[in-house]
Design a protein around this motif. Structure first.
Motif, mmCIF file in Angstrom:
data_model
loop_
_atom_site.group_PDB
_atom_site.id
_atom_site.type_symbol
_atom_site.label_atom_id
_atom_site.label_comp_id
_atom_site.label_asym_id
_atom_site.label_seq_id
_atom_site.Cartn_x
_atom_site.Cartn_y
_atom_site.Cartn_z
ATOM 1 N N ILE A 44 0.615 -1.218 0.075
ATOM 2 C CA ILE A 44 0.113 -0.120 -0.041
ATOM 3 C C ILE A 44 0.841 1.146 -0.015
ATOM 4 O O ILE A 44 0.516 2.236 -0.687
ATOM 5 N N MET A 45 1.736 1.333 0.949
ATOM 6 C CA MET A 45 2.853 2.323 0.986
ATOM 7 C C MET A 45 3.445 2.814 -0.413
ATOM 8 O O MET A 45 3.522 3.711 -0.877
ATOM 9 N N ALA A 46 3.929 1.475 -1.207
ATOM 10 C CA ALA A 46 4.442 1.348 -2.390
ATOM 11 C C ALA A 46 3.745 2.119 -3.589
ATOM 12 O O ALA A 46 4.002 3.053 -4.317
ATOM 13 N N GLU A 47 2.416 1.566 -3.606
ATOM 14 C CA GLU A 47 1.493 2.082 -4.372
ATOM 15 C C GLU A 47 1.295 3.499 -4.289
ATOM 16 O O GLU A 47 1.036 4.468 -5.159
ATOM 17 N N THR A 48 1.342 4.059 -3.113
ATOM 18 C CA THR A 48 1.016 5.559 -2.702
ATOM 19 C C THR A 48 2.240 6.214 -3.172
ATOM 20 O O THR A 48 1.929 7.354 -3.674
ATOM 21 N N LEU A 49 3.378 5.629 -2.869
ATOM 22 C CA LEU A 49 4.574 6.687 -3.233
ATOM 23 C C LEU A 49 4.499 6.536 -4.817
ATOM 24 O O LEU A 49 5.110 7.786 -5.381
ATOM 25 N N ALA A 50 4.104 5.481 -5.600
ATOM 26 C CA ALA A 50 4.052 5.478 -7.271
ATOM 27 C C ALA A 50 3.140 6.746 -7.503
ATOM 28 O O ALA A 50 3.450 7.515 -8.467
ATOM 29 N N ILE A 51 1.958 6.813 -6.806
ATOM 30 C CA ILE A 51 0.991 8.088 -7.305
ATOM 31 C C ILE A 51 1.583 9.580 -6.942
ATOM 32 O O ILE A 51 1.540 10.434 -7.860
ATOM 33 N N LYS A 52 1.954 9.068 -5.795
ATOM 34 C CA LYS A 52 2.842 10.696 -5.226
ATOM 35 C C LYS A 52 4.135 11.038 -6.229
ATOM 36 O O LYS A 52 4.224 12.354 -6.746
ATOM 37 N N GLU A 53 4.809 9.979 -6.786
ATOM 38 C CA GLU A 53 5.976 10.180 -7.885
ATOM 39 C C GLU A 53 5.330 10.688 -9.138
ATOM 40 O O GLU A 53 5.685 11.705 -9.874
ATOM 41 N N ALA A 54 4.243 10.277 -9.591
ATOM 42 C CA ALA A 54 3.271 10.456 -10.725
ATOM 43 C C ALA A 54 2.770 12.196 -10.681
ATOM 44 O O ALA A 54 2.938 12.894 -11.707
ATOM 45 N N LEU A 55 2.248 12.538 -9.350
ATOM 46 C CA LEU A 55 1.803 13.859 -9.193
ATOM 47 C C LEU A 55 2.973 14.870 -9.141
ATOM 48 O O LEU A 55 2.915 15.882 -9.795
ATOM 49 N N SER A 56 4.173 14.404 -8.609
ATOM 50 C CA SER A 56 5.505 15.203 -8.697
ATOM 51 C C SER A 56 5.925 15.501 -9.863
ATOM 52 O O SER A 56 6.568 16.691 -10.305
ATOM 53 N N CYS A 57 5.807 14.408 -10.739
ATOM 54 C CA CYS A 57 6.368 14.420 -12.360
ATOM 55 C C CYS A 57 5.472 15.782 -12.997
ATOM 56 O O CYS A 57 6.057 16.380 -13.754
ATOM 57 N N ILE A 58 4.269 15.426 -12.713
ATOM 58 C CA ILE A 58 3.218 16.447 -13.385
ATOM 59 C C ILE A 58 3.635 17.859 -12.998
ATOM 60 O O ILE A 58 3.659 18.620 -13.996
ATOM 61 N N LYS A 59 3.565 17.966 -11.767
ATOM 62 C CA LYS A 59 4.178 19.361 -11.398
ATOM 63 C C LYS A 59 5.473 19.767 -12.018
ATOM 64 O O LYS A 59 5.434 20.978 -12.331
ATOM 65 N N SER A 60 6.386 19.021 -11.825
ATOM 66 C CA SER A 60 7.848 19.528 -12.148
ATOM 67 C C SER A 60 7.700 19.648 -13.788
ATOM 68 O O SER A 60 8.569 20.458 -14.356
ATOM 69 N N LYS A 61 6.945 18.982 -14.437
ATOM 70 C CA LYS A 61 6.918 19.299 -16.032
ATOM 71 C C LYS A 61 5.905 20.164 -16.244
ATOM 72 O O LYS A 61 6.070 20.861 -17.368
ATOM 73 N N GLY A 62 5.113 20.595 -15.566
ATOM 74 C CA GLY A 62 4.142 21.791 -15.713
ATOM 75 C C GLY A 62 3.041 21.253 -16.631
ATOM 76 O O GLY A 62 2.267 21.870 -17.327
ATOM 77 N N TRP A 63 2.896 19.733 -16.681
ATOM 78 C CA TRP A 63 1.913 19.329 -17.593
ATOM 79 C C TRP A 63 0.348 19.593 -16.756
ATOM 80 O O TRP A 63 0.065 19.643 -15.540
ATOM 81 N N SER A 64 -0.626 19.766 -17.841
ATOM 82 C CA SER A 64 -1.930 20.063 -17.339
ATOM 83 C C SER A 64 -2.878 18.917 -18.000
ATOM 84 O O SER A 64 -2.637 18.519 -19.084
ATOM 85 N N GLN A 94 -1.588 12.766 2.427
ATOM 86 C CA GLN A 94 -2.012 13.855 2.475
ATOM 87 C C GLN A 94 -0.961 14.866 1.536
ATOM 88 O O GLN A 94 -1.641 15.678 0.793
ATOM 89 N N SER A 95 0.127 14.498 1.249
ATOM 90 C CA SER A 95 0.844 14.983 0.153
ATOM 91 C C SER A 95 0.297 14.911 -1.156
ATOM 92 O O SER A 95 0.305 15.867 -1.923
ATOM 93 N N CYS A 96 -0.298 13.842 -1.368
ATOM 94 C CA CYS A 96 -0.955 13.313 -2.919
ATOM 95 C C CYS A 96 -2.092 14.401 -2.711
ATOM 96 O O CYS A 96 -2.503 15.016 -3.822
ATOM 97 N N ARG A 97 -2.980 14.455 -1.854
ATOM 98 C CA ARG A 97 -4.292 15.273 -1.579
ATOM 99 C C ARG A 97 -3.752 16.862 -2.020
ATOM 100 O O ARG A 97 -4.382 17.535 -2.839
ATOM 101 N N ASN A 98 -2.678 17.090 -1.377
ATOM 102 C CA ASN A 98 -2.472 18.463 -1.455
ATOM 103 C C ASN A 98 -2.079 18.817 -2.978
ATOM 104 O O ASN A 98 -2.358 19.830 -3.444
ATOM 105 N N MET A 99 -1.036 17.938 -3.518
ATOM 106 C CA MET A 99 -0.808 18.073 -5.242
ATOM 107 C C MET A 99 -2.115 18.234 -5.938
ATOM 108 O O MET A 99 -2.002 18.922 -6.865
ATOM 109 N N LEU A 100 -2.988 17.273 -5.611
ATOM 110 C CA LEU A 100 -4.424 17.296 -6.500
ATOM 111 C C LEU A 100 -4.901 18.412 -6.395
ATOM 112 O O LEU A 100 -5.508 19.128 -7.433
#
Length: 153
Positions: A44-64, A94-100
């Motif tokens: 569960i933690m690994a899957e959550t980290l994968a989503i967090k990485e996806a959201l971080s990647c989106i943010k760093s690339k400026g994708w919408s 919570q980090s994922c929620r904030n990024m969303l």
């Protein structure tokens, strides 16, 4: 644009691996990433980290206008929930929620594992291709085959 996120556990190595596969609206590969995490974490933690990485990647690339997909319903529900979680997992959720909230053009969806097979295959290879970024030329052959099969449907 769509990003598939997936995690796997390497119990024999006391590690986990993450994979992200970003595709355009036609299903063509934009970028894929792997990350190898030494030290055992729960699935569960690994899957959550994968989503967090996806959201971080989106943010760093400026994708919408990006859809993030995961086949871990438990994590999707935890992130969508408003229930506070006081734990290490809760901090990542919570980090994922904030990024969303910060990026109101990103959506999070549950998909069946059969719709996430390319990310699954890449995560399995993350112990061999740790912490790498791939494009359509450098993506491992095994993953390229799965991506091509996905386009046939």
């Amino acid at each position: 644009m769509k990003i598939s996120a997936y995690a796997t556990i390497f119990s024999g190595y006391n590690a986990s691996g993450l994979a992200l596969i970003a595709r355009d609206d036609h299903g063509d590969l934009i970028q894929a990433r792997t990350q190898y995490l030494p030290g055992m974490v729960s699935s569960i933690m690994a899957e959550t980290l994968a989503i967090k990485e996806a959201l971080s990647c989106i943010k760093s690339k400026g994708w919408s206008k990006v859809v993030v997909e995961s086949d871990c319903l438990t994590v999707i529900q935890a992130i969508r929930s408003k229930t506070p979680m006081v734990s290490p997992l809760g901090r990542v959720v919570q980090s994922c929620r904030n990024m969303l909230v910060e990026s109101n053009t990103v959506s999070l969806f549950f998909v069946k594992r059969s719709a996430n097979m390319a990310a699954h295959e890449l995560a399995r290879l993350s112990c061999s291709f740790s912490d790498r970024v791939f494009d359509s030329i450098s993506i491992p052959f095994e993953v390229q085959n799965v991506l091509e099969r996905d386009l046939e449907f």
